[in-house]
Design an enzyme around this catalytic site. Structure first.
Site, PDB file in Angstrom:
ATOM      1  CD  GLU A   1     -38.356  30.331 118.151  1.00  0.00           C
ATOM      2  OE1 GLU A   1     -38.629  30.325 116.941  1.00  0.00           O
ATOM      3  OE2 GLU A   1     -38.915  31.096 118.973  1.00  0.00           O
TER       4      GLU A   1
ATOM      5  CG  HIS B   1     -38.694  33.373 115.305  1.00  0.00           C
ATOM      6  ND1 HIS B   1     -39.599  32.341 115.196  1.00  0.00           N
ATOM      7  CD2 HIS B   1     -38.801  34.085 114.161  1.00  0.00           C
ATOM      8  CE1 HIS B   1     -40.208  32.411 114.037  1.00  0.00           C
ATOM      9  NE2 HIS B   1     -39.755  33.467 113.396  1.00  0.00           N
TER      10      HIS B   1
ATOM     11  CB  CYS C   1     -43.538  33.967 114.541  1.00  0.00           C
ATOM     12  SG  CYS C   1     -43.084  34.497 112.862  1.00  0.00           S
TER      13      CYS C   1
END
Length: 213
Positions: free
Chosen positions: A197, A195, A77
Site C-alpha cells: 500500500e 508494504h 508486514c
C-alpha cells in the site's frame, strides 16, 4: 465482491483500507468472525509487536479463525510474521500456517541499521528462477529476469526489524544484511513483508493481483 480486513491492535491498517478504495473496493474492517468467514478475500495487515498482536487475536479466537479460512488470505508486514510458527519478538507462538521462525536482524557492519527501512529490490528465489515460475501474486511484476541488481527487479517499501528466513514457501526475496523472504505462499495464504500500500504502482498491482486471484 466482499473484501474484509482483519481488525486488531496493529498500526497501518487504514493505509490498506485507502489502497483498496483507490482500486474501487470498499472493504469491511472487522473482527467479526461471521463477516470474515463470508468474505471473498481477507487481508491481514499491520505493524506492531508480535506478542501484543497475538494476545489480542487469541483473546477473540481470531487466531483459530484465520487458520481455518479457506478463501485467499493476504498477510502484510506483521501479518506475514504472525502467520509463521514462532517469532523471536517477545518469544511469541504465532498462528502457524508457515513452519518458519521469525528472527530479528543482527547487524554485521556499522552501516547495518535496524529497523530496515526504505525501498529495496525484490526478486525470485533461485528455485523459481530455474523453473521460470512466477506466483500469480506477482503477475506482470516479477520474471526470471528480475534478479537483484539486474535493472529488471522492482522496488518496494519495507519497514521492519524482524524477518522470515528463505524457505520452501518463499515466492520473492529481498536482501538486507542477508537474503530473506519478502513474500510467501502456501495453499490459500499469500504474504509480503513489505508494504504494497506504500509501494506505488508496483504495490498497487500486487494488491490488484491478490483481489483478482
Amino acid at each position: 465482491m466482499q473484501v474484509a480486513i482483519v481488525k486488531y491492535n496493529a498500526g497501518n491498517i487504514y493505509s490498506v483500507v485507502n489502497a483498496l478504495k483507490r482500486l474501487g473496493i470498499e472493504p469491511t474492517l472487522t473482527d467479526d468472525a461471521e463477516l470474515l468467514m463470508k468474505a471473498d478475500k481477507v487481508l491481514f495487515p499491520g505493524q506492531g509487536h508480535a506478542g501484543e498482536a497475538m494476545d489480542y487475536l487469541r483473546a477473540r479466537k481470531l487466531d483459530l479463525l484465520i487458520r481455518d479460512l479457506k478463501q485467499p488470505v493476504f498477510g502484510i508486514c506483521v501479518g506475514q510474521q504472525l502467520l509463521c510458527r514462532h517469532s523471536e519478538e517477545g518469544d511469541t507462538e504465532c498462528i502457524g500456517i508457515f513452519d518458519a521462525e521469525v528472527k530479528r536482524f543482527q547487524p554485521q557492519r556499522h552501516e547495518d541499521k535496524v529497523p530496515c527501512m526504505g525501498w529495496q529490490e525484490i526478486s525470485l528465489p533461485q528455485p523459481l528462477q530455474k523453473e521460470g515460475g512466477v506466483n500469480p501474486l506477482y503477475k506482470g511484476i516479477l520474471s526470471p529476469l528480475s534478479l537483484e541488481g539486474s535493472g529488471e527487479a522492482p522496488y518496494v517499501y519495507f519497514v521492519h526489524s524482524y524477518y522470515v528466513p528463505v524457505c520452501n514457501e518463499t515466492i520473492a526475496t529481498a536482501d538486507y544484511i542477508l537474503p530473506y523472504s519478502a513474500s510467501m505462499h502456501k495453499d490459500n495464504f499469500y504474504t509480503c513483508q513489505f508494504h504494497p500500500e506504500k509501494s506505488g504502482k508496483v504495490g498497487e498491482q500486487i494488491i490488484k493481483n491478490f483481489i483478482d486471484l
